[in-house]
Design a protein around this motif. Structure first.
Motif, PDB file in Angstrom:
ATOM      1  N   TYR A 144       2.411   0.149  -2.492  1.00 17.60           N
ATOM      2  CA  TYR A 144       2.374   1.108  -1.385  1.00 17.60           C
ATOM      3  C   TYR A 144       2.107   0.382  -0.083  1.00 17.60           C
ATOM      4  N   ARG A 145       2.380   1.064   1.000  1.00 19.47           N
ATOM      5  CA  ARG A 145       2.234   0.481   2.337  1.00 19.47           C
ATOM      6  C   ARG A 145       0.887  -0.190   2.523  1.00 19.47           C
ATOM      7  N   GLY A 146       0.916  -1.420   2.947  1.00 21.90           N
ATOM      8  CA  GLY A 146      -0.323  -2.126   3.244  1.00 21.90           C
ATOM      9  C   GLY A 146      -0.893  -2.869   2.058  1.00 21.90           C
ATOM     10  N   SER A 147      -0.574  -2.402   0.861  1.00 24.47           N
ATOM     11  CA  SER A 147      -1.159  -3.034  -0.320  1.00 24.47           C
ATOM     12  C   SER A 147      -0.343  -4.260  -0.719  1.00 24.47           C
ATOM     13  N   LYS A 195      -3.822 -10.307   5.489  1.00 25.53           N
ATOM     14  CA  LYS A 195      -3.227  -9.984   6.785  1.00 25.53           C
ATOM     15  C   LYS A 195      -4.285 -10.022   7.881  1.00 25.53           C
ATOM     16  N   LEU A 230      -4.010  -1.233  10.238  1.00 23.22           N
ATOM     17  CA  LEU A 230      -3.760  -2.354   9.336  1.00 23.22           C
ATOM     18  C   LEU A 230      -3.946  -1.964   7.877  1.00 23.22           C
ATOM     19  N   PRO A 258      -3.433   0.993   5.582  1.00 20.04           N
ATOM     20  CA  PRO A 258      -3.059   2.266   4.948  1.00 20.04           C
ATOM     21  C   PRO A 258      -3.493   2.330   3.494  1.00 20.04           C
ATOM     22  N   GLU A 259      -3.522   1.152   2.819  1.00 19.61           N
ATOM     23  CA  GLU A 259      -3.898   1.146   1.400  1.00 19.61           C
ATOM     24  C   GLU A 259      -5.369   1.477   1.216  1.00 19.61           C
TER      25      GLU A 259
END
Lengths: 565, 264
Positions: free
Chosen positions: B130-133, A332, A73, A75-76
């Motif tokens: 970026y991905r997820g952010s 999320k 969930l 990656p950031e």
């Protein structure tokens, strides 16, 4: 194996009553010994440094299906914190849900040597152990979630405690588990149908029993089985204003099950269960009430679950609570594990200084730690990664040890929270001795790990050496030096080997996985024939596939216990 | 042309300023899985300045496989005479990057301030998170004279993206605030899940997402102080997210959207 002498350090060993004594610690074959005879011994010069048993973390989510879902969930969370591979260590990513290897390295760098994974869904035990196998440097164990398992609820409903105990004994061995974990008892079963329980006297749908009966039942089971740890409880209504009453009721309901003043219950991440007020607007600290109760009773131990103002990932087996958090934060959300005899939720979360609620939560954690007078009753955790990632432990140490440090931060938080906080009225500052209890000795004692958390003869040679001189440094004023020292241990010694020097891994090692192997005194109570039938009827997996074979654990370390059933 | 992708973490005025040429050429740079120095991969000439704001870096030759040019830069200027690689100007905080050719994907990803100008086309995820952010572009300006790819301005929060060409799908997806101005056409799904900000499509847009509601017909729209004359159909959305984003679509270029007028 080589011999090792840790010379001239200031030793803190609360279990053996040693408080800042300048002495040597001798190690042979991975154990602490009285004296060394050999000539070829390695010497660690700990002059002017603190020597403590290796750190023990009683509650830290480091492995399992929900931790892994958290990694997916977020990656950031990873890309800013990358650890490249070195000659000694593997590459990994970190922060709030670090990869398994990074978890092990980071704990070892802070001088920690034993960590407990507190929420293992029984059906996913194999996954948990695969991740624990890949978590180096530390000894570990996992607590299976047992409160809302049908095979526990059914006998408890009929009042058959011994049957429940036999099932728990079987699960401990089948999942290679260590202690009984309860998360929102009754609520998780209800969550399977989109519901929750309101308090400990509410009825669990389809089973007609109450959370109170589950808690009491499993507490009795724990006593029948003589498990090394007490029941490990995440209370009902966690994270809701006004829940300190639920927490008090939970602690009260096992009062009469205690004997000889021995703890029978561990209330984990107590900060999240000490909220007062009727909604988020009237929200305030209930730390005073909880602390009063814990101070006057000896049957409970707790850990803090200290909030740090940072971005983190919340993950608990408390599915309904995570759903509420998702509604609050609009972040999320993953809901999973509902089919694995429990439930789980994951929501990324940022604790902000400017937020009244978050700042109050920060204050509650410290209030609990400081108002509960006996450090053997409250331990330092962040409920990693729920209130903060474990890498912030050195920061929390400074708040506990220095009034100046915590007031400096208190002046920067939400004004409303600052005015309501009890912290300005508290003068107490932890000493290094008390810190050693809150971060290792107390936790090891509560877990029943007799070879951990102390430096007496025969103990495992898990030792942390911190480069701070307790005679010269006043932690109350020079808290920054303390923080620096606890961030990077001068030496971490694991089973008699130097594994960390000056905060760098010098020798990667595998840790053990502890689990409990109960031996039933009455062979008629053996569960397997009955369970085989039940598996045929209910389960999606075969009985044989459910059991995690012992050879699945790379460094298995069973603890044999004789039970009363 | 480099054989493997080059990670140019230190290719920015901030890391060059105040150093001698010798020191600059020793800064590390990864080529594929090998760690090298800038001096091994580039020939450097000129005079470094004391402060980053005075520093101008000119990149000649094929740097289309050099990633992260100007990553996190706060001041000064970078000029790329040719194509730039992935992540150009990611998380930049100030200064200016000019690309003479095309720029690859993630141009100005998560940027906070500054200006990026591309003479050619840009890839996907211009100014995106970026991905997820959920923290996309948070300020500054990106100007692209050619076309741009998918998911332009994903999770954008502030600033301006101006495209003189056209874009692929999902321009302004998850957008929270800021402005996207597309002079050319867009292939669709503009503003999906947007909750604020505005997107202007001055060219053809085949279809407006059904979750956008027609609000009014506007004679003109303001972009960064400049008035663009329309008329434009103004839509509010994305209602899936209870959003209040504004989507302006040119009336002249989109006669097939005329049926919306009956709902006005």
């Amino acid at each position: 194996m080589a011999e090792l002498l840790i010379k001239n350090g200031f030793v803190y060993d609360p279990i053996n009553g040693i408080n800042r004594e300048k002495m040597d610690v001798s190690v042979k074959d991975g154990k602490v010994v009285d004296k060394l005879s050999g000539k070829r011994k390695k010497i660690v010069d700990a002059t002017g440094m603190i020597v403590m048993p290796g750190g023990v973390d009683i509650h830290s989510h480091i492995a399992g299906p929900k931790v892994n879902a958290g990694r997916l969930l977020r990656p950031e969370d990873h890309y800013k914190d990358v650890e490249p591979k070195t000659e000694k260590t593997r590459a990994g990513v970190g922060r709030s849900v670090p990869s398994t290897f990074t978890t092990g390295y980071r704990y070892a760098r802070m001088g920690y040597t034993t960590v407990m994974e507190p929420a293992m869904p029984p059906l996913m035990a194999r996954h948990v152990h695969e991740e624990l196998n890949d978590t180096p440097m530390i000894d570990k164990a996992a607590f299976p979630l047992l409160n809302d398992c049908w095979f526990v609820l059914e006998p408890l409903q009929k009042g058959m405690i011994e049957d429940a105990a036999a099932y728990v004994a079987w699960t401990m061995e089948a999942t290679r588990g260590y202690a009984i974990k309860l998360v929102n008892p009754g609520g998780l079963e209800a969550w399977g149908f989109g519901r929750n329980v309101r308090n400990i006297d509410d009825t669990v749908p389809h089973f007609g029993i109450t959370p109170k009966e589950i808690i009491q039942g499993l507490c009795k089971v724990n006593k029948l089985l003589h498990l090394p740890h007490t029941i490990h409880v995440h209370t009902n209504n966690l994270g809701k204003p006004g829940n300190y009453e639920t927490c008090l009721e939970t602690m009260k309901c096992v009062e009469n099950l205690a004997n000889n003043d021995k703890p029978v219950m561990h209330v984990t991440h107590c900060q999240f269960s000490s909220f007062k007020g009727s909604d988020w607007r009237t929200f305030e600290s209930g730390a005073d009430e909880i602390a009063k109760y814990v101070n006057n009773h000896s049957h409970v131990t707790t850990d803090i679950g200290q909030v740090v103002f940072t971005d983190t990932t919340t993950m608990t087996a408390d599915g309904p609570f995570q759903y509420i958090l998702y509604q609050l934060s609009h972040n999320k959300w993953i809901n999973n594990d509902v089919e694995t005899e429990t439930s789980a939720g994951i929501v990324p979360f940022t604790y902000k200084r400017s937020s009244f609620v978050h700042a109050t939560q920060w204050s509650i954690g410290l209030e609990l730690a400081l108002l509960i007078k006996d450090p053997w009753k409250i331990y330092m955790t962040t409920d990693h990664p729920n209130a903060a990632p474990f890498i912030f432990y050195p920061k929390i140490i400074t708040w506990l040890m220095s009034r100046t440090a915590r007031e400096k931060l208190l002046n920067k938080v939400s004004k409303r929270a600052r005015h309501k906080s009890l912290l300005p009225t508290i003068d107490r500052e932890y000493t290094f001795y008390e810190l050693a209890i809150a971060t290792r000795a107390g936790q090891a004692k509560s877990l029943g790990l007799s070879n951990k958390g102390h430096l007496g003869v025969g103990a495992d040679a898990d030792i942390a050496v911190y480069n701070v001189n307790p005679e010269q440094v006043d932690p109350s004023k020079q808290y920054k030096l303390v923080r620096k020292a606890f961030k990077k241990a001068a030496y971490t010694i694991k089973d008699g080997q130097i594994v960390v020097r000056d905060g760098e891994i010098v020798k990667p090692v595998d840790g053990r996985t502890f689990w409990v192997k109960p031996e039933l005194s009455n062979p008629k109570m053996e569960m397997s024939p009955r369970l085989k039938e039940a598996f045929e009827d209910y389960y999606t997996v075969q009985y044989e596939n459910y059991i995690v074979p012992e050879h699945h654990l790379t460094n298995s370390h069973p603890i044999h216990i004789r039970t009363e059933v | 042309m480099f054989k493997a992708p080059v990670e140019a973490d230190y290719l920015s005025p901030d890391s060059f300023a105040g150093k001698t040429l010798g020191e600059i050429s020793k800064l590390p740079m990864w080529e594929g899985n090998k760690q090298r120095t800038i001096g091994e991969l580039f020939e450097i000439e000129g005079e470094p300045t004391a402060k980053p704001e005075e520093q101008s870096i000119h990149l000649h030759g094929d740097v289309s496989r050099v990633r992260r040019i100007g990553s996190g830069m706060s001041a000064g200027e970078i000029m790329v005479f040719g194509d730039a690689g992935l992540h150009t100007g990611e998380e930049m905080k100030g200064g200016k990057i000019t690309v003479g050719g095309n720029a690859d994907s993630w141009l100005g990803a998560m940027m906070k301030d500054g200006t990026i100008e591309v003479k050619g086309n840009a890839g996907d995820y211009v100014g995106a998170a970026y991905r997820g952010s959920v923290k996309g572009m948070r300020g500054g300006t990106i100007i692209i004279h050619g076309n741009a790819g998918n998911e332009l301005g994903c999770f954008m929060r502030k600033g301006l993206i101006k495209i003189y060409g056209s874009t692929a799908q999902f321009a302004g997806v998850h957008m929270r605030n800021g402005t996207i101005f597309i002079t050319g056409s867009s292939s669709g799904r503009v503003g999906a899940e947007m909750t604020g900000g505005k997107v202007i499509v001055n060219g053809r847009l085949n279809e407006v997402l059904p979750t956008f509601l027609i609000d009014s017909l506007k004679p003109k729209v303001k972009v960064d102080g400049e008035e663009i004359t329309g008329p434009f159909y103004m839509f509010i959305g994305d209602t899936v997210e209870e959003g209040e984003g504004k989507l302006y679509v040119s009336k002249a270029a989109n006669p097939h959207l005329k049926f919306y007028e009956q709902f006005l």
